[in-house]
Scaffold this motif. Structure first.
Motif, PDB file in Angstrom:
ATOM      1  N   ARG A 421       0.852  -1.183   0.000  1.00 31.69           N
ATOM      2  CA  ARG A 421       0.000   0.000   0.000  1.00 31.69           C
ATOM      3  C   ARG A 421       0.892   1.239   0.000  1.00 31.69           C
ATOM      4  O   ARG A 421       2.000   1.220   0.524  1.00 31.69           O
ATOM      5  CB  ARG A 421      -0.910   0.044   1.235  1.00 31.69           C
ATOM      6  CG  ARG A 421      -1.947  -1.039   1.308  1.00 31.69           C
ATOM      7  CD  ARG A 421      -3.029  -0.845   0.262  1.00 31.69           C
ATOM      8  NE  ARG A 421      -4.115  -1.791   0.438  1.00 31.69           N
ATOM      9  CZ  ARG A 421      -4.122  -3.021  -0.063  1.00 31.69           C
ATOM     10  NH1 ARG A 421      -3.066  -3.449  -0.767  1.00 31.69           N
ATOM     11  NH2 ARG A 421      -5.141  -3.826   0.134  1.00 31.69           N
ATOM     12  N   TYR A 422       0.366   2.314  -0.597  1.00 29.30           N
ATOM     13  CA  TYR A 422       1.042   3.606  -0.508  1.00 29.30           C
ATOM     14  C   TYR A 422      -0.018   4.683  -0.357  1.00 29.30           C
ATOM     15  O   TYR A 422      -1.010   4.710  -1.098  1.00 29.30           O
ATOM     16  CB  TYR A 422       1.891   3.907  -1.740  1.00 29.30           C
ATOM     17  CG  TYR A 422       2.501   5.298  -1.684  1.00 29.30           C
ATOM     18  CD1 TYR A 422       3.640   5.543  -0.935  1.00 29.30           C
ATOM     19  CD2 TYR A 422       1.896   6.364  -2.343  1.00 29.30           C
ATOM     20  CE1 TYR A 422       4.175   6.818  -0.848  1.00 29.30           C
ATOM     21  CE2 TYR A 422       2.431   7.637  -2.265  1.00 29.30           C
ATOM     22  CZ  TYR A 422       3.567   7.857  -1.515  1.00 29.30           C
ATOM     23  OH  TYR A 422       4.078   9.113  -1.418  1.00 29.30           O
ATOM     24  N   LEU A 423       0.177   5.585   0.613  1.00 26.56           N
ATOM     25  CA  LEU A 423      -0.712   6.708   0.837  1.00 26.56           C
ATOM     26  C   LEU A 423       0.113   7.985   0.854  1.00 26.56           C
ATOM     27  O   LEU A 423       1.108   8.068   1.585  1.00 26.56           O
ATOM     28  CB  LEU A 423      -1.460   6.568   2.173  1.00 26.56           C
ATOM     29  CG  LEU A 423      -2.484   5.439   2.289  1.00 26.56           C
ATOM     30  CD1 LEU A 423      -3.099   5.439   3.679  1.00 26.56           C
ATOM     31  CD2 LEU A 423      -3.554   5.567   1.233  1.00 26.56           C
ATOM     32  N   PRO A 424      -0.272   8.997   0.059  1.00 25.54           N
ATOM     33  CA  PRO A 424       0.446  10.281   0.121  1.00 25.54           C
ATOM     34  C   PRO A 424       0.157  10.994   1.431  1.00 25.54           C
ATOM     35  O   PRO A 424      -0.789  10.652   2.160  1.00 25.54           O
ATOM     36  CB  PRO A 424      -0.092  11.047  -1.086  1.00 25.54           C
ATOM     37  CG  PRO A 424      -1.445  10.462  -1.316  1.00 25.54           C
ATOM     38  CD  PRO A 424      -1.360   9.013  -0.936  1.00 25.54           C
ATOM     39  N   ALA A 425       0.974  12.001   1.707  1.00 19.50           N
ATOM     40  CA  ALA A 425       0.810  12.720   2.971  1.00 19.50           C
ATOM     41  C   ALA A 425      -0.519  13.463   3.005  1.00 19.50           C
ATOM     42  O   ALA A 425      -1.191  13.502   4.027  1.00 19.50           O
ATOM     43  CB  ALA A 425       1.979  13.686   3.177  1.00 19.50           C
ATOM     44  N   ALA A 426      -0.929  14.071   1.887  1.00 17.43           N
ATOM     45  CA  ALA A 426      -2.178  14.828   1.815  1.00 17.43           C
ATOM     46  C   ALA A 426      -2.503  15.046   0.357  1.00 17.43           C
ATOM     47  O   ALA A 426      -1.692  14.774  -0.536  1.00 17.43           O
ATOM     48  CB  ALA A 426      -2.061  16.163   2.561  1.00 17.43           C
TER      49      ALA A 426
END
Length: 766
Positions: A421-426
């Protein structure tokens, strides 16, 4: 670009007649019966001092009527405002609970709300008298109604609650109207400026102007919209992006039948309680706006000339009457009088669209100062759209950069299953320095990598991409994990003195059921055992990459079958609300709780496990981007592995064929005997020709049959096309034709040549 003023000095003419307000703007939705009666009365309501005007005023306020008739020597002068309003007046401002949103005398019910919106204060959205249609915003934008309305005389006007005294000077009325207009422009531009993307900005324009400034609006934008300095090629096409309007009456059929039965128009309108806006030009009976969706601008045409002129024009002007059919379609009639305004939308460098403002026949036409208002709205909208398009392009570039920096899909190595999984900071910081990777290695091993470069910028993403490429290259050399981190540290120093990153590099061997881990300042991994126990692995912390002059230490640990290793970046466990070690402990507890739900003998599914881990983040509990890599250890059973050492001599190929035949017999794969013996003989022959030390031969039975031949020569074999007269050079050609897949990998101590054969009953894949 020329900035247009929003007001002009000097008194404005005061319109008379029951259908026109003092500002020349359209009025808020009013009771249909009153509107029709007012329209039917026409100019019957004269100035305040005439009998007709006095009678009309007396119906709403007797004291205002007596004052309008000239009672007293100071009847025509404005009275000073005190804490209490004068008889017949409504205070413009009041304390909470005392009618703060009530209008001034002779003004629209929305004057108070527009004034509050213009000054940033709260204002309750006003509701039209006798009407249920409220198209106003939630209170943040311009209120529904008119910019300023009133009447110079005492005649009817839909927005006012009381008649204007006869002595009120034209200068005061004009000043009040201009103040209302400026407050509306301020509130509307703030509403437009709140948008960050294209749809929000266009929606802000529509909600700010309908019904306060116009009864309907059509917004056309170029398709496609140019970005920055791009020069569009081909014809210029405008596409209808959005329309907005006052809602029509609910059932026109019932009204038509009522009128046909003998009820007059005023009675029919009063029965519904709303104005019949179906008579608005270009508005169909179903409440839609059947304007042309696409419009191609002809060079040198009327529409092109109007757009090139930038300034808004009335629909009744010669230029607009020639341009509107080209924009809206030839089958639609043009509105009569100054009830339409065509405003070009010009960005920083070019025209990007047009807006059409429309008013219904029941509403006063636009006046000259309304062109200044339309110019301000169009300018703010066009500049906002320009910014939104540039922001959208930057966001697209950031997304594409981040996507290409990370693997499109994870490999499927033997003995291990992977999920990530990868999630950006905002949303406003879509790129970052976090990355993950899974790299197949010789011997059915796999390298697991997770890293984090400092920062959330394009620079961080670019450095991350270089470090990831370096790690992949080093992994293909089959270097030990500690050596890989050492070379990454040197590469980071070459990129710059302030290029800091953390990294964890692990190599899993499914045959030995062991994993070797080296750490460079990264949070430790968490291992979830099959029985539901979760533990934080004790690995040497090490120094971050880029510090220089430090040594990295590797540790070898057991990797039990059925266990799950979780690699992550600090964005998962660290935030403003908790420190790193508190977050790691919460992660360990979350994994243990999840494992209990699926049972002690069944590990949780990898994809669901990753989602559950991310659910531990609460709203506002994430300050950094997150990279997550989960590996499920299946391993390869010892019974599925066969391993031999062969001396580099002429008899080695024959011995290799016999060993391979025995292994196939033990596994019940005699069908593959001919193919395997042929390929093993060719590969071992090449290895013996260049090797000086013993040659290794290993067979692995998983979902495919894999053969690996290793020697101490670093030279990789290359397939070539042999000539008809050549005695050799056809070995790799046979391997390429018969094997499912094959390849060669250079090691620190030599090389490994491998190939795979499909098991009987499985589909062939190349």
């Amino acid at each position: 670009m020329t900035e247009y003023p929003t007001s002009q000095e000097g008194p404005q003419p005061v319109a008379s007649g029951g259908g026109t307000d003092e500002a020349g703007h359209g009025k808020a939705p009013i009771a249909a019966a009153e509107a029709v009666r007012t329209h039917a009365a026409g100019a019957g309501a004269g100035p305040a001092g005439e009998p007709g005007g006095a009678a009309a005023s007396a119906s709403s306020d007797a004291r205002a009527a007596r004052s309008a008739a000239g009672a007293g020597p100071g009847a025509g002068l404005p009275r000073p405002r005190r804490n209490a309003a004068a008889p017949g007046e409504v205070p413009a401002t009041a304390e909470p609970g005392e009618g703060a949103a009530r209008p001034r005398p002779g003004a629209s019910p929305l004057d108070a709300s527009i004034g509050a919106a213009g000054h940033g204060g709260p204002a309750d959205p006003p509701r039209p008298r006798g009407g249920s249609d409220d198209m106003s915003d939630d209170g943040n934008g311009p209120a529904a109604g008119t910019i300023a309305s009133g009447d110079g005389g005492a005649g009817h006007h839909g927005g006012g609650g009381a008649a204007v005294p006869a002595g009120v000077s034209g200068e005061a009325t004009a000043a009040r109207r201009e103040g209302d207009r400026l407050r509306f422009v301020g509130a509307a531009t703030r509403r437009i400026a709140r948008g960050i993307d294209l749809d929000e900005i266009v929606l802000g324009l529509c909600r700010a102007t309908v019904p306060t400034f116009s009864d309907a609006i059509l917004v056309y934008l170029r398709d496609p919209l140019p970005v920055g300095d791009e020069r569009p090629v081909g014809p210029v096409v405008l596409r209808l992006r959005r329309t907005d309007r006052l809602r029509p009456i609910d059932d026109l059929t019932d009204i038509s039948s009522t009128i046909g039965a003998g009820m007059d128009l005023a009675g029919a309108a009063g029965a519904t309680g709303e104005l019949d806006f179906s008579q608005l030009p270009l508005v169909g009976p179903q409440g839609d706006l059947p304007a042309a969706e696409l419009c191609e601008i002809r060079p040198g045409g009327a529409l092109a000339e109007v757009l090139r002129g930038v300034r808004p024009v009335f629909g009744s002007s010669a230029a607009a009457r020639a341009a509107l059919p080209e924009l809206l379609g030839l089958e639609h009639p043009l509105p009569r009088g100054n009830r339409a305004v065509l405003a070009p939308l010009r960005g920083r460098r070019r025209v990007i669209g047009a807006a059409v403002f429309l008013r219904s026949p029941e509403r006063p036409a636009f006046e000259q100062n309304d062109l200044l208002v339309a110019a301000q709205l169009a300018t703010h909208t066009a500049l906002g759209i320009d910014k939104a398009v540039l922001y959208g392009r930057e966001a697209y570039i950031a997304d594409e950069l981040q996507r290409t920096m990370l693997p499109d899909s994870l490999p499927q190595p033997t003995g291990v299953r992977l999920a990530s999984r990868y999630l950006p900071a905002a949303e406003t910081a879509r790129v970052g320095g976090d990355w993950y990777d899974a790299i197949p290695l010789p011997g059915s091993r796999v390298a697991l990598v997770v890293g984090d470069v400092m920062g959330h910028s394009m620079t961080s993403a670019a450095i991350m991409g270089q470090l990831r490429t370096t790690a992949q290259t080093l992994a293909q050399l089959d270097l030990p994990p500690a050596e890989v981190l050492h070379h990454l540290d040197e590469q980071a120093q070459r990129l710059g003195s302030d290029r800091m990153a953390t990294c964890l590099y692990a190599v899993y061997d499914p045959v030995a059921h062991r994993i070797t881990i080296a750490n460079a300042g990264h949070p430790p991994p968490v291992l979830l055992h099959l029985g539901g126990r979760a533990e934080v692995l004790r690995v040497p912390p090490g120094a971050p990459i880029g510090v220089g002059g430090v040594d990295f230490e590797a540790v070898e640990l057991d990797a039990p079958a059925g266990g799950t290793l979780l690699l992550y970046t600090d964005g998962l466990v660290e935030s403003r609300l908790r420190d790193v070690w508190t977050g790691i402990e919460q992660l360990r507890e979350r994994l243990a709780t999840t494992a209990q739900l699926t049972g002690l003998d069944h590990p949780p599914p990898l994809e669901a496990l990753c989602d559950d881990v991310l659910d531990m983040l609460g709203p506002g509990d994430r300050d950094d981007d997150i990279a997550l890599l989960a590996a499920r250890f299946d391993g390869i059973a010892p019974s599925d592995v066969a391993y031999w050492f062969l001396d580099p001599e002429e008899t080695a190929p024959g011995r290799a064929r016999r060993f391979a035949r025995r292994a196939l017999t033990r596994w019940g794969l005699e069908e593959l005997s001919d193919s395997l013996e042929l390929l093993v003989s060719e590969v071992v022959t090449n290895a013996v020709r260049y090797a000086e030390r013993p040659v290794t031969l290993r067979l692995l039975r998983t979902d495919v049959l894999r053969c690996e031949v290793g020697d101490d020569s670093p030279q990789l074999p290359r397939q070539r096309r042999a000539r008809d007269t050549d005695e050799g050079g056809r070995g790799l050609f046979l391997v390429n034709r018969v094997a499912r897949r094959w390849g060669a990998t250079r090691l620190s101590s030599g090389k490994v040549v491998w190939f795979e054969l499909s098991l009987p009953g499985t589909p062939e894949r190349r």
